[in-house]
Design an enzyme around this catalytic site. Structure first.
Site, PDB file in Angstrom:
ATOM      1  N   ARG A  90       0.845  -1.183   0.000  1.00 39.80           N
ATOM      2  CA  ARG A  90       0.000   0.000   0.000  1.00 39.80           C
ATOM      3  C   ARG A  90       0.887   1.243   0.000  1.00 39.80           C
ATOM      4  O   ARG A  90       1.951   1.259   0.616  1.00 39.80           O
ATOM      5  CB  ARG A  90      -0.804  -0.029   1.298  1.00 39.80           C
ATOM      6  CG  ARG A  90      -1.992   0.863   1.379  1.00 39.80           C
ATOM      7  CD  ARG A  90      -2.504   0.850   2.821  1.00 39.80           C
ATOM      8  NE  ARG A  90      -3.149  -0.394   3.166  1.00 39.80           N
ATOM      9  CZ  ARG A  90      -4.453  -0.593   3.058  1.00 39.80           C
ATOM     10  NH1 ARG A  90      -5.239   0.363   2.635  1.00 39.80           N
ATOM     11  NH2 ARG A  90      -4.968  -1.744   3.400  1.00 39.80           N
TER      12      ARG A  90
ATOM     13  N   SER B 166       7.993  -4.732   6.522  1.00 37.94           N
ATOM     14  CA  SER B 166       7.653  -5.694   7.582  1.00 37.94           C
ATOM     15  C   SER B 166       8.537  -6.931   7.592  1.00 37.94           C
ATOM     16  O   SER B 166       8.052  -8.067   7.494  1.00 37.94           O
ATOM     17  CB  SER B 166       6.194  -6.093   7.442  1.00 37.94           C
ATOM     18  OG  SER B 166       5.403  -4.952   7.354  1.00 37.94           O
TER      19      SER B 166
ATOM     20  N   ASP C  53       6.396  -3.148  10.750  1.00 37.55           N
ATOM     21  CA  ASP C  53       4.934  -2.961  10.903  1.00 37.55           C
ATOM     22  C   ASP C  53       4.488  -2.970  12.367  1.00 37.55           C
ATOM     23  O   ASP C  53       3.527  -2.288  12.732  1.00 37.55           O
ATOM     24  CB  ASP C  53       4.141  -3.991  10.089  1.00 37.55           C
ATOM     25  CG  ASP C  53       4.571  -5.426  10.312  1.00 37.55           C
ATOM     26  OD1 ASP C  53       5.554  -5.646  11.049  1.00 37.55           O
ATOM     27  OD2 ASP C  53       3.930  -6.337   9.743  1.00 37.55           O
TER      28      ASP C  53
HETATM   29  C1  G6P Z   1      -0.877  -3.564   9.131  1.00 32.50           C
HETATM   30  C2  G6P Z   1       0.208  -3.001   8.296  1.00 32.50           C
HETATM   31  C3  G6P Z   1       0.880  -3.982   7.411  1.00 32.50           C
HETATM   32  C4  G6P Z   1       1.119  -5.190   8.175  1.00 32.50           C
HETATM   33  C5  G6P Z   1      -0.185  -5.778   8.460  1.00 32.50           C
HETATM   34  C6  G6P Z   1      -0.137  -7.138   8.996  1.00 32.50           C
HETATM   35  O1  G6P Z   1      -2.074  -3.179   8.660  1.00 32.50           O
HETATM   36  O2  G6P Z   1      -0.123  -1.808   7.679  1.00 32.50           O
HETATM   37  O3  G6P Z   1       2.047  -3.468   6.892  1.00 32.50           O
HETATM   38  O4  G6P Z   1       2.060  -6.040   7.631  1.00 32.50           O
HETATM   39  O5  G6P Z   1      -0.893  -4.950   9.329  1.00 32.50           O
HETATM   40  O6  G6P Z   1      -1.245  -7.761   8.586  1.00 32.50           O
HETATM   41  P1  G6P Z   1      -1.377  -8.805   7.379  1.00 32.50           P
HETATM   42  O7  G6P Z   1      -2.442  -9.664   7.875  1.00 32.50           O
HETATM   43  O8  G6P Z   1      -1.730  -8.014   6.193  1.00 32.50           O
HETATM   44  O9  G6P Z   1      -0.062  -9.479   7.297  1.00 32.50           O
HETATM   45  C1  BGC Z   2       8.625 -10.385  10.006  1.00 32.50           C
HETATM   46  C2  BGC Z   2       8.395  -9.242  10.933  1.00 32.50           C
HETATM   47  C3  BGC Z   2       7.015  -8.708  10.790  1.00 32.50           C
HETATM   48  C4  BGC Z   2       6.002  -9.793  10.910  1.00 32.50           C
HETATM   49  C5  BGC Z   2       4.582  -9.317  10.753  1.00 32.50           C
HETATM   50  C6  BGC Z   2       7.525 -11.400  10.142  1.00 32.50           C
HETATM   51  O1  BGC Z   2       7.662 -12.388   9.205  1.00 32.50           O
HETATM   52  O2  BGC Z   2       9.852 -10.995  10.244  1.00 32.50           O
HETATM   53  O3  BGC Z   2       9.344  -8.240  10.716  1.00 32.50           O
HETATM   54  O4  BGC Z   2       6.800  -7.724  11.740  1.00 32.50           O
HETATM   55  O5  BGC Z   2       6.259 -10.801   9.974  1.00 32.50           O
HETATM   56  O6  BGC Z   2       4.320  -8.777   9.511  1.00 32.50           O
END
Ligand code: G6P
Ligand code: BGC
Ligand code: G6P
Ligand code: BGC
Length: 904
Positions: free
Chosen positions: A519, A583, A637
């Site tokens: 995003r 992330s 994140d």
């Molecule tokens: C948030 C962040 C993302 C993050 C996510 C994790 O909304 O903006 O960058 O990685 O949460 O959630 P997801 O389920 O998308 O991995």
């Molecule tokens: C990453 C982290 C991240 C997490 C959640 C993991 O796989 O190593 O840096 O915060 O995922 O997105």
């Protein structure tokens, strides 16, 4: 003279009659027993009364009785009744009456029953070893079902009953103790799949023949009942749909003094001389182990009073346990005119009796066993009436599966029991069928039916506390200068030193890469009267060939999307400060320098690990030359989430993600962070807890499915904790379990479709859908039908069960690691209670219907000395990244000003 003798005899007779009259229960008394039992059944089921209930109503996690489709070959142990038995049970494909069993009985000497736990389990394993040799099966690793006829809370032994009293077992996990003994012997391996109470084993054995069988009764050495209860009534277990078998442990009835009116002095004497005084009072009035003892106490008393054995108490009569159930049964089998037969039985017991003596002994036996059968009948009446009411029926037809030496050998017990049930529960037609094969078969069936692979996924609070302690150590290792280089949990300094303070303002761009979506956002923070944030965002695709291709292509793609976004926002000519939520685990030496340590989750672009992602992105932007950007901060994140939530709640000092991946950050005291200079204040640490277990610390709780997931992943051997808990892997975990269960014929009638075998076909969002409390089963049907497996109703329930176990495990594990962070924060603050806010985000946490509640509950249980607010980040981590950027650009401005003043 004659009248004197007659009078004496009459008065003696009266004394005997009066004594025996205390064992006679009127219908009214029996109805009272039934009513009191009913109260205790309810108290045992309800959460608030359970702790003090005398009838414990233990959930068994057995959700259904067998339907005849079970199959496989299992080993079973059967411990706790008259005999200890080892068995192998073969259930042939999908047919009833196709069970073959081989078994061997082994002795357990008294000194082992009452020795140490280690000796007892070593002995059991020695017997298994002998049996496996005997069967020539040492090298086949079979699943094992363990009929363990004692009260267990899941797999923890609550307390010994009957003749067992081995030390260091109560409160411990029976599976662990058996597993450890197997390990000690180091000779063979077994998969311990189910621990089953004998009542449950009996119910399952009988239900295999008669589907109406939904109650299991043991009237043997001990006394107990189980039955199928509605889930919604079992408050100790989550979920409202369907049924679960409850092990009542009704032997404990009376422990709260509510049947003192019918207990006699003989009952109290037997209780006092038992291994567990005060406990199992109902059992001591109704089961084979104690009836003979009651008889013996009465005989001693009558003898003392000169009414029996010419007033002579022999050594034999003083011997505890001489009246076994089988003698009681034999004595009652002969009518009084066969007194010479009675006499010879008594003689075999070493009791020298006259004709009158033997008749009196028989009367005593009759009174005691009659009361026992009536009491069991009253208890059973309470149960069948409860089931009838549960189902809203005027009339119930049901079958009880029964086992136990008292029921089987005693000539009148079963008849009196049945008569009593008929009298006290007139609206129920209750059939009793005898379990011919003992509970071993039932244990094997349970092993086959459910939970085969799921036992290892349920954790007691004790285990969770242990995991919490392990993670706490990992955190310390990561923070320590000496230990950090080899630590698995990296505890990365983020150079973020505080949460937003409300003074931030400006116009920012945030990139957000690494979760389910890539995003780009524009975040405007203004400060008229109060601080307001405006955000616009766009999601961009990240095709698989790009995230698995070369690093330069990936960053070109990011730069291209950013260019497109700026174009649309009409800001291509501006050089806005950019915050980059990235992330993945990165090592920082300052905010805008972030060296990627390793890719995780779905990403695997080449040539990026070990590089500074800011440099890579700048290079890609420069190469384009159509716009300029000032990347001021890279944030994880978790950090973005903590900052987003910190914007609304100043107390927020933890950020966690339970999404595609999982991770947490928190504010640590700088003086504890050896990797960063300075001692004052705090800094946010990105724990990278996903790597917990990469050094083998979690091997004891990883299952074969976790290993399989790992093997098939992009990063084998890494992020082992993440792979047990996060959204990217959860659906796949469930799929692997379903495949395995189907292969064994436990699900879908053994049907395996190509869809079911395809990686990724079962997604985490499906787990969420199936666990919805109302439409979950319908969803399960839809989803499974799409996989082509034509699920039955039972399949849907079983699949829901699998989903629940897997997602519950995830919430529990996260609760343990989060618990470790919380206790650390509390210790850092040196305060007896922690009041804090945890910012949280991620698709699994947000979408799963039960996840958040389970997580919160377990955290509160594991860290009782805390008040934790869980705050969902509504706007993702982009806003938080902008906050960090605001702070960074202010700092940059200040530096620039200082720089320019010092030059001029
Ligand atoms: C948030 C962040 C993302 C993050 C996510 C994790 O909304 O903006 O960058 O990685 O949460 O959630 P997801 O389920 O998308 O991995
Ligand atoms: C990453 C982290 C991240 C997490 C959640 C993991 O796989 O190593 O840096 O915060 O995922 O997105
Ligand atoms: C069944 C089971 C045993 C159980 C017994 C009760 O056959 O296989 O494990 O404990 O019944 O009977 P008992 O009279 O031996 O205690
Ligand atoms: C135990 C029960 C068992 C019963 C019958 C009791 O002493 O507590 O778990 O079912 O005996 O064997």
């Amino acid at each position: 003279m004659v009248t004197a003798v007659a009078q004496r005899l009459a008065s003696q007779r009266k004394e005997i009659d009066d004594t025996l009259a205390t064992f006679t229960l009127s219908t009214t008394q029996l109805q009272e027993v039934k009513a009191k039992m009913r109260v205790e059944l309810e108290r045992g089921l309800k959460k608030d009364t359970h702790p003090t209930a005398s009838v414990k109503m233990l959930p068994t996690y057995v959700y259904r009785t067998p339907d005849g489709t079970e199959r496989g070959k299992y080993l079973a142990l059967d411990l706790g009744g008259t005999n200890f038995r080892v068995l192998v049970v073969k259930i042939r494909t999908g047919m009833r009456n196709s069970v073959r069993m081989y078994n061997k009985i082994y002795a357990i000497p008294l000194e082992i029953m009452q020795g140490t736990g280690e000796e007892l389990f070593d002995h059991i394993v020695q017997c298994i070893s002998d049996f496996l040799d005997y069967m020539g099966m040492k090298n086949t690793r079979l699943p094992l079902g363990f009929t363990f006829s004692f009260p267990c809370n899941q797999t923890d032994l609550v307390s010994w009953t009957k003749g067992f009293k081995a030390t260091d077992c109560e409160g411990y996990d029976v599976v662990d103790m058996l597993r450890e003994a197997i390990k000690r012997r180091n000779e063979f391996d077994l998969d311990i799949v189910a621990i089953v109470n004998d009542t449950v084993g009996t119910m399952m054995t009988c239900a295999y023949e008669d589907p109406k069988c939904q109650i299991g009764l043991i009237a043997g050495t001990g006394s107990n009942v189980c039955y199928m209860e509605e889930m919604k009534n079992i408050e100790l277990v989550e979920g409202d749909e369907g049924q679960m078998c409850v092990n009542t442990e009704w032997g404990g009835f009376g422990e709260n003094d509510n049947i003192e009116d019918i207990r006699t002095r003989y009952d109290r004497e037997v209780d006092g001389g038992s291994l567990n005084p005060g406990k199992q009072r109902f059992e001591k009035m109704t089961s084979g182990m104690y009836l003979g003892e009651i008889v013996r106490q009465i005989l001693i008393d009558l003898t003392k009073r000169g009414l029996l054995f010419r007033g002579r108490i022999t050594e034999r009569l003083k011997t505890k346990g001489i009246f076994e159930t089988k003698f009681l049964s034999q004595i009652e089998r002969y009518s009084s005119h066969l007194w010479h037969k009675l006499r010879s039985i008594l003689q075999s017991l070493g009791l020298d009796s006259t004709c009158d003596d033997s008749i009196i002994v028989k009367e005593v036996c009759g009174a005691v066993s009659r009361r026992a059968a009536q009491l069991c009948g009253a208890g059973m009446a309470a149960i069948v009436d409860k089931i009838r009411e549960n189902r809203g029926l005027d009339h119930l037809e049901i079958t009880v599966g029964v086992d136990g030496t008292l029921y089987k050998l005693h000539p009148h017990f079963s008849t009196i029991l049945k008569d009593t049930v008929r009298e006290l529960a007139p609206n129920c037609k209750v059939d009793f069928i005898l379990s011919e094969d003992g509970s071993g078969k039932g244990a094997a069936l349970i092993t086959a039916v459910i939970d085969k692979y799921l036992y290892a996924m349920r954790f007691s609070d004790e285990t969770l506390r242990d995991i919490m302690a392990r993670f706490r150590r990992e955190m310390e290792n990561g923070l320590g200068g000496d230990t950090n280089p080899t630590a698995t949990v990296k505890m990365l300094p983020t150079f973020v030193r505080s949460i937003p303070d409300g003074s931030e303002k400006g116009d920012f761009i945030a990139l957000d890469l690494g979760g389910s979506n890539f995003r780009i956002l524009r975040v405007k923070v203004s400060h008229e009267k109060k601080q307001t944030v405006q955000m616009e965002s766009q999601i961009y695709e990240t095709p698989e060939d790009i995230i698995h291709g070369s690093g330069s292509r990936l960053f070109d793609h990011v730069a291209e999307c950013l260019g497109d976004f700026m174009e649309k926002q009409k800001i291509k000519d501006k050089k806005l400060p950019v915050g980059f939520t990235f992330s993945f685990p990165c090592a920082h030496s300052k905010l805008d320098e972030a060296v990627l340590l390793t890719w995780t989750k779905r990403f695997k672009a080449s040539g990026v690990e070990g590089m500074d992602v800011v440099k890579l992105l700048n290079k890609a932007i420069k190469k384009r030359g159509d716009y300029d950007a000032d990347i001021m901060a890279v944030v994880n994140d978790t950090v973005g989430t903590m900052m987003t939530c910190g914007f609304d709640d100043q107390r927020c000092e933890v950020g966690i993600i339970i999404g595609t991946g999982t991770n947490a950050c928190y504010m640590e005291e700088l003086r504890h962070i050896d990797m960063v200079e300075g001692d004052e204040g705090r800094m946010c640490i990105n724990t990278e807890w996903g790597a917990f277990g990469d050094d083998g610390t979690l091997e004891d709780i990883r299952t074969e499915f976790d290993r399989e997931i790992d093997r098939g992943s992009l990063n084998p051997g890494k992020q082992l904790f993440e792979k047990m808990v996060s959204g990217m892997y959860m659906g796949e975990l469930v799929r692997l379990i379903l495949v395995k269960m189907a292969k064994e014929g436990l699900l879908f009638e053994g049907r395996i479709t190509p869809e079911l075998l395809t990686k990724g076909k079962f997604e985490t969002k499906h787990v969420s859908a199936i666990e919805k409390s109302k439409e979950g089963l319908t969803k399960a049907k839809e989803i499974l039908t799409r996989l082509g497996v034509e699920p039955s109703e039972d399949d849907c329930i079983a699949v829901q069960h699998v989903c629940a176990i897997v997602s519950f495990r995830s919430a529990n594990l996260i609760a343990a690691t989060l618990g470790a962070i919380l206790t650390r924060l509390k210790d850092n603050k040196n305060s007896p209670r922690l009041r804090t806010t945890v910012g949280i985000d991620g698709s699994l946490y947000k979408m799963h219907p039960q996840y958040s509640r389970r997580l919160h509950k377990t955290v509160r249980r594991l860290v009782p000395e805390s008040d934790v607010r869980f705050l969902l980040s509504e706007s993702g981590s982009g806003k938080g990244a902008a906050m960090v950027t605001a702070w960074a650009s202010r700092l940059a401005d200040q530096t620039r000003q200082i720089h320019s003043t010092s030059i001029s």
